[in-house]
Scaffold this active site. Structure first.
Site, PDB file in Angstrom:
ATOM      1  CG  HIS A 138      -1.917   0.965   1.387  1.00  0.00           C
ATOM      2  ND1 HIS A 138      -1.685   2.266   1.744  1.00  0.00           N
ATOM      3  CD2 HIS A 138      -3.251   0.874   1.179  1.00  0.00           C
ATOM      4  CE1 HIS A 138      -2.838   2.927   1.767  1.00  0.00           C
ATOM      5  NE2 HIS A 138      -3.802   2.101   1.425  1.00  0.00           N
ATOM      6  CG  ASP A 198       0.567  -2.239   5.964  1.00  0.00           C
ATOM      7  OD1 ASP A 198      -0.398  -2.379   6.732  1.00  0.00           O
ATOM      8  OD2 ASP A 198       0.493  -1.626   4.885  1.00  0.00           O
ATOM      9  CD  GLN A 233      -6.748  -4.664   3.937  1.00  0.00           C
ATOM     10  OE1 GLN A 233      -7.661  -5.403   4.283  1.00  0.00           O
ATOM     11  NE2 GLN A 233      -6.946  -3.440   3.499  1.00  0.00           N
ATOM     12  CE  LYS A 255      -7.296  -0.410   6.113  1.00  0.00           C
ATOM     13  NZ  LYS A 255      -7.989   0.019   4.904  1.00  0.00           N
ATOM     14  CB  CYS A 303      -3.937   3.528  -1.606  1.00  0.00           C
ATOM     15  SG  CYS A 303      -5.304   4.652  -1.406  1.00  0.00           S
TER      16      CYS A 303
END
Ligand SMILES: Cc1ncc(COP(=O)(O)O)c(C=O)c1O
Length: 403
Positions: A118, A194, A197, A220, A357
């Site tokens: 991302h 990261d 997700q 999220k 993104c």
């Protein structure tokens, strides 16, 4: 087994729009009623600041705020003092690049990224690399995935930072991050994960992974917008410098020198996102009550059904048929993803179209964008059927233009 009917009772949005087909949770999940209530309770019945008032209202706010730190820590198997509250994943990752990156990276040092990142994971390190004349290396993808073999090819004794996504927001592929962390540590590099997700959808254990830093966002995982988490190993948090200075993080301040509090407080300058942090724990409690394994299994079932049905439709290109998470990226041949999205919108289906993104993976796939459907615990099989029906409609409609 997830009882979607029961789950939907926790979301006012389904009361207002009973036919809603929400397939954009990878961008932002729907918000739980308990989260909203927690935020309004604080706003209506408290409203004081944290960490500074010597009165009951402020003690209460502080207790609520700090108890979220414990809940978050427990959720990812960290210690409370290893949890920094930020505004989101982007904020967490930028803070690390500004602090660790600009202070520790020197000319010729190497940073490892990937084209699956991302923008929030890649751009801060591109900036550091450009400023410090360091080298930003990209792991070569095999079938659009990061593999250990390819990671080994870019790892060297000059590697100082590895900044990689745990789960790709476009393709849903899970990075073999545990093995990567082990290899990176052997050359003395730190690893920043990261986890925007992954944390909302699967069990993430920072101690088991042995990652140095890890970031995710509240919105999220059905929590509030404007709040996120940076996990860091305590020793590393102690060693790095804050980038924001001001109220609450200061210890002693003089005209020519200053000192600040220990981590994590030294990274939380100014009045924090009090309502958001307090409410974040409601989202985590809800997820824990359902169980991440159940959530993961449910998403996978819906994703597999959707892939099976989509595969029967002509002129569809799916980019991640073998993904092991609840994200599908595809295109209708000859049709711009934004045009396709308008057909879904007409059918009350919320779906994402564009580069998400993550332009680097779009360049890699040689597309301008994709249509992305992402599943979460409040989706059901009917959502899949509605989605497939709208896809057929889009394919038929755009085939009239002989593209
Ligand atoms: C993999 C990944 N990283 C980072 C981000 C940025 O998260 P936020 O916008 O909450 O800061 C996202 C958001 O889509 C994401 O999917």
């Amino acid at each position: 087994m997830i009882d979607v009917k029961e789950i939907r009772k926790h979301f006012k949005v389904y009361e207002k729009y009973p036919d809603l087909v929400y397939l954009d949770s990878a961008a932002s999940a729907l918000k739980l009623d308990s989260v909203v209530k927690s935020m309004t309770d604080y706003m209506q019945f408290n409203g004081s600041n944290v960490h500074r008032g010597v009165y009951k209202l402020s003690y209460d706010a502080t207790e609520e705020y700090e108890s979220t730190r414990g809940v978050v820590a427990n959720f990812i198997n960290a210690k409370s003092e290893e949890i920094v509250f930020t505004r989101g994943t982007t904020d967490s990752l930028n803070m690390l690049a500004q602090s660790y990156g600009l202070n520790n990276i020197n000319e010729g040092d190497e940073i490892i990224s990937s084209v699956l990142e991302h923008h929030s994971s890649q751009m801060p390190w591109l900036n550091v690399a450009n400023k410090k004349k360091a080298v930003l290396k990209y792991v070569n993808l095999i079938d659009n995935k990061i593999t250990i073999e390819e990671f080994k090819k870019v790892l060297s004794s000059k590697t100082k930072v590895v900044a990689l996504t745990h789960v790709s927001n476009v393709l849903g592929y899970v990075t073999p991050i545990k093995e990567i962390i082990k290899l990176a540590h052997e050359v003395g590099a730190i690893v920043i994960v990261d986890a925007a997700q992954s944390v909302p959808h699967m069990k993430v254990d920072v101690k088991d992974l042995d990652c140095d830093f890890l970031a995710f966002s509240g919105h999220k995982l059905m929590g509030p917008t404007g709040v996120g988490v940076l996990y860091g190993k305590k020793k590393l948090l102690d060693d790095i410098e804050p980038v924001d200075f001001g109220g609450d993080m200061a210890e002693d301040v003089y005209t020519d020198h200053m000192s600040y509090k220990d981590a994590p407080y030294k990274f939380e300058a100014g009045t924090p996102m009090i309502a958001e942090v307090i409410a974040l724990k409601e989202a985590i409690k809800f997820i824990s009550s359902i169980g991440l394994d159940n959530i993961y299994e449910h998403e996978l079932k819906l994703k597999n059904l959707a892939i099976e049905k989509l595969s029967e439709i002509p002129n569809i290109e799916i980019y991640n048929k073998d993904t092991s998470t609840g994200v599908i990226s595809f295109n209708i041949k000859g049709c711009h993803p934004h045009d396709a999205a308008s057909v879904y919108d007409k059918n009350n289906i919320c779906i994402r179209a564009g580069h998400h993104c993550a332009e680097l993976i779009m360049h890699h796939l040689q597309v301008v964008g994709t249509v992305r459907a992402s599943f979460y615990l409040y989706n059901d099989e009917n959502d899949v059927y509605e989605f497939v029906k709208a896809t057929k409609e889009a394919v038929e409609f755009f085939s009239m233009f002989d593209l």
